[in-house]
Design a protein around this motif. Sequence first.
Motif, PDB file in Angstrom:
ATOM      1  N   VAL A 165      73.339  46.943  -7.558  1.00 56.31           N
ATOM      2  CA  VAL A 165      73.972  47.918  -6.289  1.00 56.31           C
ATOM      3  C   VAL A 165      74.948  49.276  -6.885  1.00 56.31           C
ATOM      4  N   SER A 166      75.399  49.020  -7.841  1.00 54.97           N
ATOM      5  CA  SER A 166      76.173  50.213  -8.369  1.00 54.97           C
ATOM      6  C   SER A 166      75.113  51.368  -8.937  1.00 54.97           C
ATOM      7  N   LEU A 167      73.901  50.839  -9.597  1.00 53.50           N
ATOM      8  CA  LEU A 167      73.025  51.792 -10.203  1.00 53.50           C
ATOM      9  C   LEU A 167      72.374  52.527  -8.884  1.00 53.50           C
ATOM     10  N   ALA A 168      72.177  51.625  -7.830  1.00 56.47           N
ATOM     11  CA  ALA A 168      71.314  52.442  -6.788  1.00 56.47           C
ATOM     12  C   ALA A 168      72.416  53.450  -5.892  1.00 56.47           C
ATOM     13  N   LYS A 169      73.690  53.033  -6.078  1.00 52.45           N
ATOM     14  CA  LYS A 169      74.552  53.982  -5.326  1.00 52.45           C
ATOM     15  C   LYS A 169      74.948  55.350  -6.199  1.00 52.45           C
ATOM     16  N   ALA A 170      74.792  55.093  -7.571  1.00 51.63           N
ATOM     17  CA  ALA A 170      74.859  56.143  -8.457  1.00 51.63           C
ATOM     18  C   ALA A 170      73.582  57.101  -8.177  1.00 51.63           C
ATOM     19  N   VAL A 171      72.627  56.755  -8.324  1.00 47.31           N
ATOM     20  CA  VAL A 171      71.274  57.340  -8.217  1.00 47.31           C
ATOM     21  C   VAL A 171      71.244  58.057  -6.774  1.00 47.31           C
ATOM     22  N   ALA A 172      71.566  57.164  -5.724  1.00 50.62           N
ATOM     23  CA  ALA A 172      71.584  57.756  -4.226  1.00 50.62           C
ATOM     24  C   ALA A 172      72.659  58.965  -4.196  1.00 50.62           C
ATOM     25  N   GLY A 173      73.779  58.739  -4.792  1.00 49.60           N
ATOM     26  CA  GLY A 173      74.792  59.734  -4.404  1.00 49.60           C
ATOM     27  C   GLY A 173      74.320  61.070  -5.149  1.00 49.60           C
ATOM     28  N   GLU A 174      73.749  61.008  -6.749  1.00 46.77           N
ATOM     29  CA  GLU A 174      73.381  62.180  -7.377  1.00 46.77           C
ATOM     30  C   GLU A 174      72.085  62.717  -6.859  1.00 46.77           C
ATOM     31  N   THR A 175      71.273  62.039  -6.019  1.00 41.55           N
ATOM     32  CA  THR A 175      70.262  62.626  -5.179  1.00 41.55           C
ATOM     33  C   THR A 175      70.453  63.197  -4.069  1.00 41.55           C
ATOM     34  N   LEU A 176      71.517  62.809  -3.300  1.00 41.29           N
ATOM     35  CA  LEU A 176      71.949  63.604  -2.134  1.00 41.29           C
ATOM     36  C   LEU A 176      72.702  64.712  -2.534  1.00 41.29           C
TER      37      LEU A 176
ATOM     38  N   ALA B 178      83.434  60.227  -1.611  1.00 43.72           N
ATOM     39  CA  ALA B 178      84.923  59.854  -1.346  1.00 43.72           C
ATOM     40  C   ALA B 178      84.847  58.608  -0.698  1.00 43.72           C
ATOM     41  N   MET B 179      84.134  58.006   0.053  1.00 44.60           N
ATOM     42  CA  MET B 179      84.263  56.900   0.665  1.00 44.60           C
ATOM     43  C   MET B 179      83.508  55.873  -0.455  1.00 44.60           C
ATOM     44  N   TRP B 180      82.663  55.754  -1.017  1.00 45.88           N
ATOM     45  CA  TRP B 180      81.997  54.861  -1.716  1.00 45.88           C
ATOM     46  C   TRP B 180      81.790  55.076  -3.318  1.00 45.88           C
ATOM     47  N   GLY B 181      82.875  56.190  -3.750  1.00 50.32           N
ATOM     48  CA  GLY B 181      82.854  56.329  -4.889  1.00 50.32           C
ATOM     49  C   GLY B 181      81.680  57.425  -5.458  1.00 50.32           C
ATOM     50  N   ASN B 182      82.038  58.139  -6.499  1.00 50.33           N
ATOM     51  CA  ASN B 182      81.045  59.049  -7.089  1.00 50.33           C
ATOM     52  C   ASN B 182      80.033  58.391  -8.094  1.00 50.33           C
TER      53      ASN B 182
END
Length: 164
Positions: free
Chosen positions: A65-76, A110-114
Amino acid sequence: MAEAAFAQTNDYLKTRVQFGQVLASFQALQHRMAKMFTELELMRSVVEGALEAIDSGRGNVSQEVSLAKAVAGETLHLVSREMIQLYGGIGMTDEHDAGFYLKRARVLEAMWGNAAWHRERFARLGGIEAGKSCAVSTFDRLFSSPCGRGKLGTPACAGASGAG
């Protein structure tokens, strides 16, 4: 949200005419759109992997999940920045939603971490301390050296015969 921003940008480039040509016909802009498309596909793959980990009850769900959030955040962030660039000056006005996507990307961060926080969490959950990289994890399997024994430049890889 990144996919919606991409689709909106793609539609804009197909309709906006500049110098007597549709913007989508310019090769440089096609390359930028192709870069965003590949990043979106990578993001989709990583998110699906995290969802699969959740559904199957694997023990590394937090890491996935952390990997997915990192990649999704960078992609957005990439897609929203490119959207503004490809729209030009009008992208930051209220006439188009380009600025909206950039602002929402910042709020979500800001809500979910960079991405940096999630990458560090991913490494920590995989048993990798800052500056060390010998633990074998999903990240290591994806981004390991040709010898498959560690990350490029680490002693584990440098000692391998042939590659490294």
